[in-house]
Design an enzyme around this catalytic site. Sequence first.
Site, PDB file in Angstrom:
ATOM      1  N   SER A  82       0.843  -1.201   0.000  1.00 49.74           N
ATOM      2  CA  SER A  82       0.000   0.000   0.000  1.00 49.74           C
ATOM      3  C   SER A  82       0.872   1.241   0.000  1.00 49.74           C
ATOM      4  O   SER A  82       2.093   1.177   0.125  1.00 49.74           O
ATOM      5  CB  SER A  82      -0.917  -0.008   1.232  1.00 49.74           C
ATOM      6  N   HIS A 139      10.926 -12.581  38.508  1.00 50.87           N
ATOM      7  CA  HIS A 139      10.905 -11.342  39.294  1.00 50.87           C
ATOM      8  C   HIS A 139      12.335 -10.825  39.443  1.00 50.87           C
ATOM      9  O   HIS A 139      13.251 -11.615  39.673  1.00 50.87           O
ATOM     10  CB  HIS A 139      10.316 -11.601  40.684  1.00 50.87           C
TER      11      HIS A 139
END
Length: 470
Positions: free
Chosen positions: A152, A449
């Site tokens: 496009s 963590h």
Amino acid sequence: MAEQYDLVVIGGGFGGYSAAIRAHQLGQKVALVEEAEMGGTCLNRGCIPTKALLKSTQVLKEIRQSQSFGLKLTGDVVPDFKAIQARKTKIIQQLQQGIQFLMKKNKITVYHGHATILGTSIFSPEPDTVRVETTTGDVEISAPHLLVATGSRPRSLPNVTIDEDKILSSTGVLALSQLPKSMAIVGGGVIGVELAAILNELGVTVTIIEYTGQLLPNENAQVAQQLLKQFKKQGIQVHLNTAVQTIDTDAQQQVVHAKKDQEVIDVQAERVLMAVGRQPNLEELGLDAAGVQYTKAGITVDQHYQTNIKNIYAIGDVIPTLQLAHVAIKEGLLAVEHMVNGAAPSLNYEQVPRCVYTAPEIASVGRVDGQVTEATKAQTGQFNFQANGKAMIEGATAGQVKIFADKATDDLVGMSIMGAHATDMIGEGAVALYLNASPAEIAETVHPHPTLVEAVMEAAADVYQQAINQ
């Protein structure tokens, strides 16, 4: 006589060259035609150059905020736009070289020129021949299957002409040799907000003019409102519900004349960016001669990307699906599998991640706020990055993770993330949707963590009011 192949791919963007490689892997002899640069819009005029510029602005922002990390810098940090552009160009060139290597590795013949599909003849009941106009003359190549992946280009408004001088498209902005002092951006969609974030950080005065009532019209309202607040904090001016009428141009200042309800709004800027979407490249492909059906939105295809002419397929921005590079790639792989094997799964577009590279980043997958239907009756869980240790360490506590689950089945139906590295983390939501996971399964999975992705685990737990850290 035309050179014979098993597949001719028209377009060397991410979707086209990926499809060509998959076809080779499946034993096909493949030719690819590209009239510009390999890599298409994404590599040369879209995703990659935009994110390269964005990284430079992110580093600049972190340096400017270094005092909050306990660092003292002497002197001002000044962006060198020519050096920033040179870095961007180097990245593009390296990736272009990588694609050229892949073409050779996978024995794909590349033709550089404009491709036109020729119509049927008494010798060919189906359109299977492509004429390629090269700098050294025309060449004809033929194959039982053709794949159109021509992408496009930027669109404009009916009364506005993009000249890439005073009125720019995203292509023109990315090619600038020096920055203007001010930029009016017409359109608050993904392209508009990403370039607004980049230009603003580089010192350009930015004004966004958006026709609808929110930035990112296809995103959920909560996230759009948060982005609006962040933009206002950063000094970006935004006009919503505002329709551009005309643009007056001269050598120094451009004036965008717009209307909001009955109020006339004039925005002055050194340059104007038109960011009102993209349109498929359909012209001069020979689609009419080949009998391929299409509309202004793109080529008409079925769930396997097959057109009404059964040996011609189409993928990517040239068909009316999500205009995203990763969508074009997947469509290309599935189209090739179907044409070679006669069967292939269909792509579930609800499982496709959608990403916006602003500051903070925005990403979503599945059905989120504004897209969840009554039939779904979603229950939600949310976790804010303000309560996440790694976000505090990073100095990036703006935003949240929000999870949507079907009340009846407990299945995950969507995930929305606004925050640092949201575009990296949304992959977890895409995998969970693909595997038909529940929020409970996400919450029960041990997450490392300290990490930002712990917020996904906590948001999933919050669906059941079981989040630990909020």
